[in-house]
Design a protein around this motif. Structure first.
Motif, PDB file in Angstrom:
ATOM      1  N   PRO A 191       2.388   4.811   5.430  1.00  0.00           N
ATOM      2  CA  PRO A 191       2.547   6.021   4.614  1.00  0.00           C
ATOM      3  C   PRO A 191       3.938   6.626   4.726  1.00  0.00           C
ATOM      4  O   PRO A 191       4.501   7.088   3.721  1.00  0.00           O
ATOM      5  CB  PRO A 191       1.478   6.969   5.180  1.00  0.00           C
ATOM      6  N   GLN A 192       4.502   6.642   5.936  1.00  0.00           N
ATOM      7  CA  GLN A 192       5.859   7.171   6.091  1.00  0.00           C
ATOM      8  C   GLN A 192       6.849   6.383   5.248  1.00  0.00           C
ATOM      9  O   GLN A 192       7.691   6.958   4.547  1.00  0.00           O
ATOM     10  CB  GLN A 192       6.282   7.135   7.564  1.00  0.00           C
ATOM     11  N   ARG A 193       6.726   5.061   5.302  1.00  0.00           N
ATOM     12  CA  ARG A 193       7.666   4.223   4.563  1.00  0.00           C
ATOM     13  C   ARG A 193       7.513   4.420   3.057  1.00  0.00           C
ATOM     14  O   ARG A 193       8.511   4.523   2.331  1.00  0.00           O
ATOM     15  CB  ARG A 193       7.454   2.750   4.931  1.00  0.00           C
ATOM     16  N   ARG A 194       6.275   4.465   2.579  1.00  0.00           N
ATOM     17  CA  ARG A 194       6.051   4.633   1.140  1.00  0.00           C
ATOM     18  C   ARG A 194       6.590   5.976   0.646  1.00  0.00           C
ATOM     19  O   ARG A 194       7.248   6.051  -0.395  1.00  0.00           O
ATOM     20  CB  ARG A 194       4.557   4.523   0.837  1.00  0.00           C
ATOM     21  N   ILE A 195       6.292   7.057   1.369  1.00  0.00           N
ATOM     22  CA  ILE A 195       6.774   8.380   0.953  1.00  0.00           C
ATOM     23  C   ILE A 195       8.293   8.442   0.975  1.00  0.00           C
ATOM     24  O   ILE A 195       8.928   8.987   0.068  1.00  0.00           O
ATOM     25  CB  ILE A 195       6.169   9.469   1.859  1.00  0.00           C
ATOM     26  N   GLN A 196       8.911   7.865   1.994  1.00  0.00           N
ATOM     27  CA  GLN A 196      10.369   7.857   2.090  1.00  0.00           C
ATOM     28  C   GLN A 196      10.979   7.060   0.951  1.00  0.00           C
ATOM     29  O   GLN A 196      11.989   7.465   0.362  1.00  0.00           O
ATOM     30  CB  GLN A 196      10.788   7.293   3.442  1.00  0.00           C
ATOM     31  N   GLU A 197      10.376   5.936   0.601  1.00  0.00           N
ATOM     32  CA  GLU A 197      10.883   5.121  -0.511  1.00  0.00           C
ATOM     33  C   GLU A 197      10.779   5.878  -1.830  1.00  0.00           C
ATOM     34  O   GLU A 197      11.687   5.818  -2.671  1.00  0.00           O
ATOM     35  CB  GLU A 197      10.094   3.812  -0.594  1.00  0.00           C
ATOM     36  N   MET A 198       9.686   6.618  -2.009  1.00  0.00           N
ATOM     37  CA  MET A 198       9.516   7.402  -3.235  1.00  0.00           C
ATOM     38  C   MET A 198      10.534   8.533  -3.311  1.00  0.00           C
ATOM     39  O   MET A 198      11.085   8.814  -4.380  1.00  0.00           O
ATOM     40  CB  MET A 198       8.089   7.943  -3.297  1.00  0.00           C
ATOM     41  N   ILE A 199      10.774   9.204  -2.185  1.00  0.00           N
ATOM     42  CA  ILE A 199      11.769  10.286  -2.157  1.00  0.00           C
ATOM     43  C   ILE A 199      13.152   9.746  -2.506  1.00  0.00           C
ATOM     44  O   ILE A 199      13.892  10.339  -3.306  1.00  0.00           O
ATOM     45  CB  ILE A 199      11.789  10.964  -0.774  1.00  0.00           C
ATOM     46  N   GLY A 240       8.166  11.339 -12.937  1.00  0.00           N
ATOM     47  CA  GLY A 240       6.720  11.300 -12.777  1.00  0.00           C
ATOM     48  C   GLY A 240       6.129   9.923 -12.989  1.00  0.00           C
ATOM     49  O   GLY A 240       4.915   9.768 -13.043  1.00  0.00           O
ATOM     50  N   LYS A 241       6.974   8.915 -13.120  1.00  0.00           N
ATOM     51  CA  LYS A 241       6.491   7.561 -13.360  1.00  0.00           C
ATOM     52  C   LYS A 241       6.724   6.678 -12.137  1.00  0.00           C
ATOM     53  O   LYS A 241       7.788   6.726 -11.515  1.00  0.00           O
ATOM     54  CB  LYS A 241       7.202   6.954 -14.572  1.00  0.00           C
ATOM     55  N   MET A 242       5.731   5.867 -11.821  1.00  0.00           N
ATOM     56  CA  MET A 242       5.841   4.965 -10.678  1.00  0.00           C
ATOM     57  C   MET A 242       6.786   3.797 -10.954  1.00  0.00           C
ATOM     58  O   MET A 242       7.193   3.085 -10.044  1.00  0.00           O
ATOM     59  CB  MET A 242       4.457   4.432 -10.297  1.00  0.00           C
ATOM     60  N   THR A 243       7.151   3.610 -12.231  1.00  0.00           N
ATOM     61  CA  THR A 243       8.100   2.538 -12.553  1.00  0.00           C
ATOM     62  C   THR A 243       9.457   2.796 -11.893  1.00  0.00           C
ATOM     63  O   THR A 243      10.155   1.854 -11.524  1.00  0.00           O
ATOM     64  CB  THR A 243       8.284   2.419 -14.074  1.00  0.00           C
ATOM     65  N   ASP A 244       9.826   4.085 -11.754  1.00  0.00           N
ATOM     66  CA  ASP A 244      11.089   4.414 -11.084  1.00  0.00           C
ATOM     67  C   ASP A 244      11.058   3.954  -9.633  1.00  0.00           C
ATOM     68  O   ASP A 244      12.034   3.400  -9.124  1.00  0.00           O
ATOM     69  CB  ASP A 244      11.347   5.921 -11.136  1.00  0.00           C
ATOM     70  N   MET A 253      10.879  -0.751  -2.445  1.00  0.00           N
ATOM     71  CA  MET A 253      10.639  -2.090  -1.907  1.00  0.00           C
ATOM     72  C   MET A 253       9.372  -2.714  -2.481  1.00  0.00           C
ATOM     73  O   MET A 253       9.134  -3.913  -2.297  1.00  0.00           O
ATOM     74  CB  MET A 253      10.510  -2.017  -0.380  1.00  0.00           C
ATOM     75  N   GLY A 254       8.538  -1.929  -3.156  1.00  0.00           N
ATOM     76  CA  GLY A 254       7.280  -2.453  -3.679  1.00  0.00           C
ATOM     77  C   GLY A 254       7.203  -2.367  -5.187  1.00  0.00           C
ATOM     78  O   GLY A 254       8.075  -1.815  -5.854  1.00  0.00           O
ATOM     79  N   HIS A 255       6.106  -2.925  -5.721  1.00  0.00           N
ATOM     80  CA  HIS A 255       5.855  -2.885  -7.160  1.00  0.00           C
ATOM     81  C   HIS A 255       5.319  -1.503  -7.529  1.00  0.00           C
ATOM     82  O   HIS A 255       4.793  -0.781  -6.668  1.00  0.00           O
ATOM     83  CB  HIS A 255       4.842  -3.977  -7.524  1.00  0.00           C
ATOM     84  N   ARG A 256       5.427  -1.125  -8.802  1.00  0.00           N
ATOM     85  CA  ARG A 256       4.958   0.207  -9.222  1.00  0.00           C
ATOM     86  C   ARG A 256       3.480   0.383  -8.912  1.00  0.00           C
ATOM     87  O   ARG A 256       3.034   1.491  -8.565  1.00  0.00           O
ATOM     88  CB  ARG A 256       5.205   0.406 -10.714  1.00  0.00           C
ATOM     89  N   THR A 257       2.674  -0.701  -9.033  1.00  0.00           N
ATOM     90  CA  THR A 257       1.247  -0.589  -8.742  1.00  0.00           C
ATOM     91  C   THR A 257       1.002  -0.349  -7.256  1.00  0.00           C
ATOM     92  O   THR A 257      -0.017   0.242  -6.881  1.00  0.00           O
ATOM     93  CB  THR A 257       0.511  -1.867  -9.177  1.00  0.00           C
TER      94      THR A 257
END
Length: 299
Positions: free
Chosen positions: A27-35, A45-49, A55-59
């Motif tokens: 979770p830490q890694r995912r949130i940091q990547e999104m930030i 607001g799109k996961m495509t960004d 490091m991962g796919h939008r899904t």
């Protein structure tokens, strides 16, 4: 040999100092990547960004947000505390009040699910004030904390049955505000202004500035009046029972002191009534406070 500190390292340090280190590594890694993705490209607001820059796919990010096993409520609580503490600190240094603006918006669904490449989940029918009709999509409830030119998001939630009504969400937001010596003003439109919200603001020692529908009855300590009397072009009727009427023999004046924001007005006024009525003999005369005046024959 010089060493450089990456943005990722700064984020990990911030997570630790903010008490977010209770999260596991994923979770830490995912949130940091999104930030990082939002900071680099701008949040749409799109996961495509996130898929393009992370490091991962939008899904992967979509699944993490909707079905990931992490304590998002605790993260939200910490986020609220940090954002509000930051605004309070800025307000304290500038000797300015804090404003918490509460409102909602609808994000409409543009295409039917069968035609959309990436269908929206959790949508429903919501009334859009912008379009003046019900539209299909998300409804988002937001609370924004600000002071001066500084603004931070305090709360952002999707309107859904599990969160209660929009008024329930508003009461919960106000209830979560930490007490402070700095004046706090809660701003909202007429959809939210009601007794529950008013009482919660009073209990939390913050000030409510809310619009009121014109058909609402405003109840004061010494009476009540229709809020529509405050509408543009109308007359504001304020009950004043037992007042001291003005007469030539007793020209009593009330003082008037009004403050609105930085504007301040001091003046005076008298309580009196002039009218033309017929006396007991049927003669039209000038009346003052419902009493005929001598030598006031009207022809």
């Amino acid at each position: 040999m010089e060493s450089s500190i990456t943005v990722g390292e700064e984020l990990r340090k911030y997570f630790y100092e903010s008490g977010l280190n209770f999260l596991s590594s994923v979770p830490q890694r995912r949130i940091q990547e999104m930030i990082l993705a939002m900071a680099q490209k701008g949040h749409s607001g799109k996961m495509t960004d996130c898929g393009e820059l992370g490091m991962g796919h939008r899904t992967t990010y979509g699944h993490f947000l909707s079905k990931g096993k992490w304590d998002h409520k605790k993260v939200e609580t910490i986020q609220r505390q940090k954002s509000f503490q930051t605004i309070l600190s800025v307000a304290g240094k500038a000797n300015q009040p804090v404003f918490l603006s509460i409102d909602d918006t609808v994000v409409p669904k543009k295409k039917p699910s069968r035609r959309a490449a990436r269908p929206m989940e959790g949508t429903g029918w919501h009334y859009s004030h912008l379009e003046g009709k019900k539209v299909y999509g998300y409804q988002i409830h937001a609370a924004i904390a600000s002071t001066g030119s500084s603004t931070l998001c305090y709360s952002l939630r999707r309107c859904c049955p599990e969160h209660g009504t929009k008024v329930d969400m508003t009461v919960e937001v106000i209830d979560s505000i930490q007490e402070s010596e700095i004046p706090i003003y809660v701003l909202m439109d007429s959809w939210y202004t009601n007794a529950d919200v008013r009482n919660k603001c009073k209990g939390e020692k913050c000030n409510l500035i809310g619009a009121t529908k014109t058909n609402r009855i405003v109840r004061a300590a010494d009476g009540s009046f229709v809020a529509g009397s405050w509408a543009k072009g109308g007359v504001c009727v304020v009950p004043l029972p037992g007042f001291r009427a003005w007469t030539p023999d007793d020209p009593y004046l009330y003082t008037l002191d009004i403050t609105c924001g930085e504007d301040h007005v001091e003046s005076y006024f008298a309580m009196r009534k002039f009218s033309v009525e017929k006396d007991k003999d049927g003669v039209a005369r000038l009346f003052l406070n419902n009493a005929a005046r001598e030598n006031s024959l009207i022809t």
